[in-house]
Scaffold this active site. Structure first.
Site, short mmCIF file in Angstrom:
data_model
loop_
_atom_site.label_atom_id
_atom_site.label_comp_id
_atom_site.label_asym_id
_atom_site.label_seq_id
_atom_site.Cartn_x
_atom_site.Cartn_y
_atom_site.Cartn_z
CG HIS A 72 -39.75 11.02 16.10
ND1 HIS A 72 -38.55 10.68 15.54
CD2 HIS A 72 -40.39 11.79 15.20
CE1 HIS A 72 -38.46 11.22 14.34
NE2 HIS A 72 -39.56 11.91 14.11
CE1 TYR A 200 -28.79 9.45 19.37
CE2 TYR A 200 -31.00 8.59 19.00
CZ TYR A 200 -30.16 9.61 19.41
OH TYR A 200 -30.70 10.79 19.88
N PRO A 292 -23.81 15.09 22.85
CG PRO A 292 -23.50 15.70 20.63
CD PRO A 292 -22.76 15.53 21.90
CE LYS A 296 -32.56 13.02 27.79
NZ LYS A 296 -33.74 13.27 26.96
CE1 TYR A 384 -32.67 9.82 22.37
CE2 TYR A 384 -34.94 10.52 22.02
CZ TYR A 384 -33.61 10.46 21.60
OH TYR A 384 -33.25 11.06 20.42
P1 RFL Z 1 -26.26 28.70 24.16
O1 RFL Z 1 -27.21 28.17 23.11
O2 RFL Z 1 -24.83 28.47 23.97
O3 RFL Z 1 -26.57 30.24 24.31
C1 RFL Z 1 -25.72 31.08 25.08
C2 RFL Z 1 -25.80 32.48 24.52
O4 RFL Z 1 -24.99 33.34 25.29
C3 RFL Z 1 -24.25 34.18 24.42
N1 RFL Z 1 -23.04 34.64 25.12
C4 RFL Z 1 -22.92 35.84 25.69
N2 RFL Z 1 -23.77 36.88 25.76
C5 RFL Z 1 -23.33 37.98 26.43
N3 RFL Z 1 -22.10 38.08 27.00
C6 RFL Z 1 -21.22 37.06 26.95
N4 RFL Z 1 -20.02 37.16 27.51
C7 RFL Z 1 -21.63 35.89 26.26
N5 RFL Z 1 -21.02 34.69 26.02
C8 RFL Z 1 -21.89 33.96 25.33
C9 RFL Z 1 -23.98 33.33 23.19
O5 RFL Z 1 -23.73 34.11 22.04
C10 RFL Z 1 -25.29 32.54 23.10
O6 RFL Z 1 -26.24 33.19 22.27
O7 RFL Z 1 -26.63 28.11 25.62
P2 RFL Z 1 -28.04 27.75 26.26
O8 RFL Z 1 -29.02 28.87 26.05
O9 RFL Z 1 -27.73 27.26 27.62
O10 RFL Z 1 -28.63 26.54 25.37
C11 RFL Z 1 -27.98 25.29 25.37
C12 RFL Z 1 -28.18 24.58 24.02
O11 RFL Z 1 -27.85 25.48 22.98
C13 RFL Z 1 -27.33 23.30 23.92
O12 RFL Z 1 -27.36 22.60 25.14
C14 RFL Z 1 -27.83 22.36 22.81
O13 RFL Z 1 -27.68 22.93 21.54
C15 RFL Z 1 -27.09 21.02 22.86
N6 RFL Z 1 -27.48 20.11 21.78
C16 RFL Z 1 -28.65 19.38 21.86
N7 RFL Z 1 -29.49 19.53 22.90
C17 RFL Z 1 -30.68 18.84 22.95
O14 RFL Z 1 -31.43 18.98 23.93
N8 RFL Z 1 -31.07 18.01 21.93
C18 RFL Z 1 -30.30 17.81 20.83
O15 RFL Z 1 -30.74 17.09 19.92
C19 RFL Z 1 -29.02 18.48 20.79
N9 RFL Z 1 -28.21 18.31 19.74
C20 RFL Z 1 -26.65 19.93 20.68
C21 RFL Z 1 -27.04 19.00 19.66
C22 RFL Z 1 -25.45 20.64 20.55
C23 RFL Z 1 -24.66 20.43 19.44
N10 RFL Z 1 -23.48 21.18 19.35
C24 RFL Z 1 -23.21 22.04 18.26
C25 RFL Z 1 -22.64 21.28 20.50
C26 RFL Z 1 -26.26 18.77 18.56
C27 RFL Z 1 -25.04 19.46 18.47
C28 RFL Z 1 -24.19 19.13 17.27
C1 PHB Z 2 -30.15 16.53 15.93
O1 PHB Z 2 -31.14 16.31 15.22
O2 PHB Z 2 -29.41 17.50 15.74
C2 PHB Z 2 -29.85 15.59 17.03
C3 PHB Z 2 -30.77 14.59 17.33
C4 PHB Z 2 -30.49 13.70 18.35
C5 PHB Z 2 -29.31 13.79 19.05
C6 PHB Z 2 -28.39 14.80 18.76
C7 PHB Z 2 -28.66 15.70 17.73
O3 PHB Z 2 -29.03 12.89 20.01
#
Ligand code: RFL
Ligand code: PHB
Length: 389
Positions: A72, A200, A292, A296, A384
């Site tokens: 993008h 957005y 989110p 990031k 971004y």
């Molecule tokens: P995770 O993905 O939470 O993984 C942690 C893992 O540790 C396990 N765990 C354990 N294992 C052993 N013993 C324990 N006691 C444990 N406790 C937990 C868990 O089961 C899990 O498998 O953390 P990690 O690896 O640091 O990754 C971080 C990302 O997942 C997170 O920052 C992103 O998903 C955030 N996020 C976004 N990030 C972006 O860069 N771009 C995006 O577009 C974006 N969109 C989002 C998002 C997060 C969202 N939610 C649901 C909060 C959109 C949403 C809606």
């Molecule tokens: C997503 O596609 O899940 C998404 C994209 C951009 C954001 C957050 C989530 O800022």
């Protein structure tokens, strides 16, 4: 059991670290609480910075992201019926790649399989020991039996609700936190995206985001109440509300369909300082959370992993402590910049329950200033697409 680096958490941070260290011949064991199917079913991030793509390439797993991910060159911010397009290509000549976290995680697991990396699923009662010694260890329960994993280092990659951060004595860590008074209701649907770039939207009814996974899979979000529940939202109610929040030409073009997934995520800014205690190093959501709005979270987990990978490689190569000593400071310097950006994007685009008429005008004035100021658009673009590591 013994390994060089024990990694707690088999999410993107833990798996990426294990695969990068594997390339340097450093042995890891990953301990994950959930099943593999559960980890792979989580629908989360969708936008990858180039730095993260480069890291995946270093780990030898960028082929599918490069082939199937969608580059993008810009994104759209709308307010009411007006729009400002942030042109990444013009301002910073760097795209982002739309490629789901679910796919990244699948690629990481496939790589772990191919490399014979030990990922142990279903562990419980994980406890970290002797972090201030040269021989730390992790104990855990698996299938009713107790186990101990001894190691040189522990990487705490267990997300926000994990145990690693809590293993730093309370008087040795400081927490900075802001909880936002709303959440995001997200829907995944097998429908073509409403637009070829992300939108957005700041609307008087609250924030909305039109995102995607590929040309036939869309991801949409709307700001909702903090205490809202998915059962309060039929698919029809969700689509109606989304249509009201995005500019009319997009609302008319929106193709709707049954939701495949529907969930509510709370919004929070959170940082734990420092990100190191003795032989324990925190990475990703275990150490920090961003709302989110700037896409990031995953990308910042990746930049932590980059710093830790470098530091561990140089320790194993020639015993250099400098990288490990610098890790927390280096990672936090970037984390705070990302925290600022995500907080700013969130503040700019959402409706806050206690917002005064004046606050609303300031938000509108800031959006108008952004639309009229290429330099401000360039700053947004630079943040971004991802700050340098
Ligand atoms: P995770 O993905 O939470 O993984 C942690 C893992 O540790 C396990 N765990 C354990 N294992 C052993 N013993 C324990 N006691 C444990 N406790 C937990 C868990 O089961 C899990 O498998 O953390 P990690 O690896 O640091 O990754 C971080 C990302 O997942 C997170 O920052 C992103 O998903 C955030 N996020 C976004 N990030 C972006 O860069 N771009 C995006 O577009 C974006 N969109 C989002 C998002 C997060 C969202 N939610 C649901 C909060 C959109 C949403 C809606
Ligand atoms: C997503 O596609 O899940 C998404 C994209 C951009 C954001 C957050 C989530 O800022």
């Amino acid at each position: 059991m013994k390994t060089q680096v024990a990694i707690i958490g088999g999410g993107p941070a833990g798996l990426l670290l294990s695969q990068l260290l594997c390339k340097a011949g450093i042995d890891t064991v990953v301990l994950e609480r959930q099943s593999r199917a559960h980890v792979l079913s989580r629908i989360r991030a969708g936008v990858l910075e180039r730095g993260m793509l480069d890291l995946l390439a270093q780990a030898g797993i960028a082929d599918r992201a490069r082939a199937e991910g969608i580059p993008h060159d810009g994104t759209v911010l709308s307010y009411g019926a007006q729009e400002v397009r942030i042109d990444f290509k013009a301002h910073v000549d760097t795209p982002v790649t739309v490629y789901g976290q679910t796919e990244v995680t699948k690629d990481l697991y496939d790589s772990a399989d191919a490399n014979g990396t030990q990922v142990i699923h279903g562990v419980s009662d994980v406890v970290l020991h002797d972090l201030d010694s040269n021989t730390p260890s992790v104990t855990y329960q698996l299938d009713g039996a107790s186990h101990r994993l001894t190691c040189d280092f522990i990487a705490g990659c267990d997300g926000f609700h994990g145990v690693s951060r809590q293993a730093i004595p309370a008087d040795k860590r400081r927490i900075f936190e802001k909880v936002y008074p709303f959440g995001w209701l997200g829907v995944l649907s097998r429908t073509p995206p409403v637009h070829d770039e992300l939108i957005y939207a700041n609307s008087e009814r609250g924030f909305a985001l039109c995102s995607m996974r590929n040309t036939s899979l869309s991801r949409y979000y709307i700001q909702c109440r903090q205490d809202d529940h998915v059962d309060n939202w039929s698919d029809a109610a969700f689509w109606d509300e989304l249509r009201r929040r995005i500019p009319p030409q997009h609302a008319e073009a929106l193709v709707t369909g049954p939701s495949i997934e529907k969930s509510i995520a709370p919004l929070r800014s959170f940082v734990c300082e420092p990100m190191r205690y003795g032989r324990l190093f925190l990475c990703g959501d275990a150490a920090h959370i961003v709302p989110p709005t700037g896409a990031k979270g995953l990308n910042t987990a990746a930049s932590d992993v980059h710093y830790l990978n470098q530091a561990l490689r140089s320790w194993y190569a020639d015993g250099a402590e400098a990288g490990l000593e610098r890790y927390s400071e280096q990672a936090l310097a970037r984390v705070w910049k990302v925290e600022r950006f995500s907080w700013w994007m969130t503040s700019l685009l959402h409706r806050f329950p206690d917002q005064s008429e004046f606050d609303l005008r300031m938000q509108q004035a800031e959006l108008a200033a952004l639309a009229a100021t290429p330099e401000a658009q360039a700053v947004l673009a630079r943040n971004y697409v991802g700050l340098p590591y």
